[in-house]
Design a protein around this motif. Structure first.
Motif, PDB file in Angstrom:
ATOM      1  N   LEU A 167       0.886  -1.110   0.051  1.00  0.00           N
ATOM      2  CA  LEU A 167       0.107  -0.155  -0.050  1.00  0.00           C
ATOM      3  C   LEU A 167       0.803   1.296   0.012  1.00  0.00           C
ATOM      4  N   VAL A 168       1.845   1.048   0.593  1.00  0.00           N
ATOM      5  CA  VAL A 168       2.689   2.677   0.797  1.00  0.00           C
ATOM      6  C   VAL A 168       3.516   2.490  -0.558  1.00  0.00           C
ATOM      7  N   GLN A 169       3.788   1.419  -1.066  1.00  0.00           N
ATOM      8  CA  GLN A 169       4.367   1.738  -2.625  1.00  0.00           C
ATOM      9  C   GLN A 169       3.336   2.286  -3.442  1.00  0.00           C
ATOM     10  N   ASP A 170       2.191   1.597  -3.367  1.00  0.00           N
ATOM     11  CA  ASP A 170       1.231   2.212  -4.278  1.00  0.00           C
ATOM     12  C   ASP A 170       0.751   3.598  -4.177  1.00  0.00           C
ATOM     13  N   GLU A 171       0.406   3.931  -2.957  1.00  0.00           N
ATOM     14  CA  GLU A 171       0.511   5.483  -2.556  1.00  0.00           C
ATOM     15  C   GLU A 171       1.737   6.367  -3.181  1.00  0.00           C
ATOM     16  N   SER A 172       2.731   5.759  -2.949  1.00  0.00           N
ATOM     17  CA  SER A 172       3.708   6.697  -3.293  1.00  0.00           C
ATOM     18  C   SER A 172       3.812   6.911  -4.887  1.00  0.00           C
ATOM     19  N   ARG A 173       3.726   5.747  -5.498  1.00  0.00           N
ATOM     20  CA  ARG A 173       3.558   5.765  -7.122  1.00  0.00           C
ATOM     21  C   ARG A 173       2.550   6.571  -7.529  1.00  0.00           C
ATOM     22  N   HIS A 174       1.178   6.681  -6.899  1.00  0.00           N
ATOM     23  CA  HIS A 174       0.474   7.268  -7.396  1.00  0.00           C
ATOM     24  C   HIS A 174       0.764   8.891  -7.195  1.00  0.00           C
ATOM     25  N   THR A 175       1.370   9.152  -6.378  1.00  0.00           N
ATOM     26  CA  THR A 175       1.577  10.658  -5.771  1.00  0.00           C
ATOM     27  C   THR A 175       2.742  10.915  -6.969  1.00  0.00           C
ATOM     28  N   GLU A 176       3.729  10.152  -7.234  1.00  0.00           N
ATOM     29  CA  GLU A 176       4.686  10.351  -8.246  1.00  0.00           C
ATOM     30  C   GLU A 176       4.074  10.813  -9.667  1.00  0.00           C
ATOM     31  N   ALA A 177       2.930   9.871 -10.012  1.00  0.00           N
ATOM     32  CA  ALA A 177       2.410   9.854 -11.370  1.00  0.00           C
ATOM     33  C   ALA A 177       1.508  11.562 -11.329  1.00  0.00           C
ATOM     34  N   TRP A 178       1.035  11.730 -10.201  1.00  0.00           N
ATOM     35  CA  TRP A 178       0.170  13.126 -10.173  1.00  0.00           C
ATOM     36  C   TRP A 178       1.002  14.125 -10.224  1.00  0.00           C
ATOM     37  N   LEU A 179       2.377  14.152  -9.588  1.00  0.00           N
ATOM     38  CA  LEU A 179       3.120  15.342  -9.496  1.00  0.00           C
ATOM     39  C   LEU A 179       3.779  15.135 -11.010  1.00  0.00           C
ATOM     40  N   LYS A 180       4.132  14.496 -11.731  1.00  0.00           N
ATOM     41  CA  LYS A 180       4.461  14.478 -12.905  1.00  0.00           C
ATOM     42  C   LYS A 180       3.478  14.931 -13.948  1.00  0.00           C
ATOM     43  N   LEU A 181       2.264  14.481 -13.986  1.00  0.00           N
ATOM     44  CA  LEU A 181       1.141  14.953 -14.759  1.00  0.00           C
ATOM     45  C   LEU A 181       0.729  16.447 -14.575  1.00  0.00           C
ATOM     46  N   ILE A 182       0.919  16.956 -13.240  1.00  0.00           N
ATOM     47  CA  ILE A 182       0.474  18.287 -12.791  1.00  0.00           C
ATOM     48  C   ILE A 182       1.629  19.112 -13.443  1.00  0.00           C
ATOM     49  N   ASP A 183       2.765  18.704 -13.443  1.00  0.00           N
ATOM     50  CA  ASP A 183       4.039  19.632 -13.941  1.00  0.00           C
ATOM     51  C   ASP A 183       4.097  19.800 -15.494  1.00  0.00           C
ATOM     52  N   GLU A 184       3.161  18.887 -16.055  1.00  0.00           N
ATOM     53  CA  GLU A 184       3.128  19.045 -17.500  1.00  0.00           C
ATOM     54  C   GLU A 184       1.748  19.819 -17.933  1.00  0.00           C
ATOM     55  N   VAL A 185       0.784  20.152 -16.970  1.00  0.00           N
ATOM     56  CA  VAL A 185      -0.125  20.939 -17.426  1.00  0.00           C
ATOM     57  C   VAL A 185      -0.074  22.283 -16.686  1.00  0.00           C
ATOM     58  N   GLY A 186       0.994  22.677 -16.154  1.00  0.00           N
ATOM     59  CA  GLY A 186       1.041  24.029 -15.299  1.00  0.00           C
ATOM     60  C   GLY A 186       1.085  24.116 -13.830  1.00  0.00           C
ATOM     61  N   GLY A 187       1.134  22.980 -13.290  1.00  0.00           N
ATOM     62  CA  GLY A 187       1.572  23.229 -12.033  1.00  0.00           C
ATOM     63  C   GLY A 187       0.185  23.033 -10.922  1.00  0.00           C
ATOM     64  N   ILE A 188       0.436  23.022  -9.658  1.00  0.00           N
ATOM     65  CA  ILE A 188      -0.562  22.961  -8.373  1.00  0.00           C
ATOM     66  C   ILE A 188      -1.391  24.177  -8.327  1.00  0.00           C
ATOM     67  N   ALA A 189      -2.622  23.529  -8.229  1.00  0.00           N
ATOM     68  CA  ALA A 189      -3.614  24.454  -8.197  1.00  0.00           C
ATOM     69  C   ALA A 189      -4.166  24.778  -6.656  1.00  0.00           C
ATOM     70  N   GLU A 190      -5.322  25.325  -6.325  1.00  0.00           N
ATOM     71  CA  GLU A 190      -5.749  25.421  -4.949  1.00  0.00           C
ATOM     72  C   GLU A 190      -5.944  23.899  -3.949  1.00  0.00           C
ATOM     73  N   ARG A 191      -5.755  23.965  -2.742  1.00  0.00           N
ATOM     74  CA  ARG A 191      -5.976  22.826  -1.876  1.00  0.00           C
ATOM     75  C   ARG A 191      -7.198  22.831  -1.213  1.00  0.00           C
ATOM     76  N   ASP A 192      -7.570  21.755  -1.244  1.00  0.00           N
ATOM     77  CA  ASP A 192      -9.042  21.344  -0.785  1.00  0.00           C
ATOM     78  C   ASP A 192      -8.900  21.073   1.056  1.00  0.00           C
ATOM     79  N   PRO A 193      -9.434  22.167   1.680  1.00  0.00           N
ATOM     80  CA  PRO A 193      -9.154  22.198   3.189  1.00  0.00           C
ATOM     81  C   PRO A 193      -9.942  21.285   3.848  1.00  0.00           C
ATOM     82  N   TYR A 194     -10.826  20.731   3.506  1.00  0.00           N
ATOM     83  CA  TYR A 194     -11.793  19.614   4.222  1.00  0.00           C
ATOM     84  C   TYR A 194     -10.943  18.262   3.840  1.00  0.00           C
ATOM     85  N   LEU A 195     -10.239  17.931   2.826  1.00  0.00           N
ATOM     86  CA  LEU A 195      -9.441  16.784   2.483  1.00  0.00           C
ATOM     87  C   LEU A 195      -8.527  16.731   3.590  1.00  0.00           C
ATOM     88  N   ASP A 196      -7.922  17.801   4.101  1.00  0.00           N
ATOM     89  CA  ASP A 196      -6.797  17.998   4.960  1.00  0.00           C
ATOM     90  C   ASP A 196      -7.360  17.442   6.324  1.00  0.00           C
TER      91      ASP A 196
END
Length: 275
Positions: A104-133
């Motif tokens: 599970l640790v490996q999966d969630e890390s891999r998912h995070t890596e994929a999102w980071l790479k994809l977001i970097d390709e489309v312009g960077g991080i947007a607004e954070r969801d406060p309720y998710l935190d």
């Protein structure tokens, strides 16, 4: 069986005797290993990253910002999931569960890596969801393993599957579609493993432990509603148009969560659905 353990408990004993009750957990461990993939496997050079906009430059930019906000919310969720998965690996009292949580640790890390790479390709991080935190912190600060497994795997992991499928349908022919399809499969395994382990944990749990799960659900659900209906400014116009359908889907999600709790033998008669 083991009593509920506090998050800070250090596991030192080695279990003995019949361990057949953990066969389901081990089956999901094997399935997780079989389904394992790498971020480099995504079709980075073969497909557009996200759906390509049409119309004026302004309209295209607005559409890109909308998708960027979708990606940001998923990145945030998986970064928080990394924390939760790591905590479960450390506090789970059973070696079979620890073995699964290593994947599970490996999966969630891999998912995070994929999102980071994809977001970097489309312009960077947007607004954070406060309720998710807030939801993540409730799970991380929960007193027992039973609560942590229930919140993360039984509830969150099950509900996110349908969200990934919706995103995939709206992003045909893109890297995003491919990623969401992979994550829907992975999270199906995460949920199945959580159900299998929670059944073992609750098998001989006392009433106090089960009651704490229901009390935690009643604290969690109002914040989950806020999270489900929250939209950043980039998606505010869609949120207004889709609010009725969002509330309908939210009711379905909450009813599913109650059914899952009931299937685990919990008394859900006084669970309060906030919508």
């Amino acid at each position: 069986r083991y009593p509920p353990r506090m998050a800070t408990t250090e596991v030192v004993e080695q279990p003995t005797g019949d361990r057949s009750e953990f066969a389901g957990v081990l089956r999901f461990y094997e399935l997780a290993k079989k389904q394992e993939w790498q971020v480099r496997d995504l079709p980075w050079s073969e497909r557009p990253f996200i759906p390509e906009g049409k119309g004026s430059p302004e309209r295209q930019a607005r559409r890109k910002d909308m998708w960027r906000s979708v990606l940001t919310q998923q990145l945030q969720a998986d970064m928080l999931a990394c924390d939760m998965a790591s905590q479960l690996l450390n506090v789970a009292p059973d070696p079979e569960a620890k073995l699964y949580y290593s994947t599970l640790v490996q999966d969630e890390s891999r998912h995070t890596e994929a999102w980071l790479k994809l977001i970097d390709e489309v312009g960077g991080i947007a607004e954070r969801d406060p309720y998710l935190d807030q939801l993540a912190h409730m799970t991380l600060e929960a007193d027992t393993v039973e609560e942590k497994v229930f919140q993360m795997q039984v509830f969150y992991e099950r509900l996110i599957i349908s969200r990934f499928r919706l995103i995939a349908r709206a992003s045909r022919g893109t890297v995003l579609e491919d990623l969401c399809n992979r994550l829907a499969t992975d999270d199906g395994i995460h949920h199945g493993a959580g159900m299998a382990y929670e059944k073992v944990l609750l098998q001989n749990a006392d009433k106090k432990t089960k009651r704490k799960l229901v009390d935690a659900a009643n604290r969690l659900l109002p914040i989950f509603v806020e999270h489900a209906l929250w939209r950043p400014k980039e998606r505010a116009f869609i949120g207004d148009a889709m609010r009725g359908r969002d509330i309908e889907r939210l009711k379905e999600d909450l009813e599913l969560g109650v059914k899952l709790a009931e299937s685990l033998g919990l008394d859900v008669s006084d669970v309060e659905l906030p919508v």
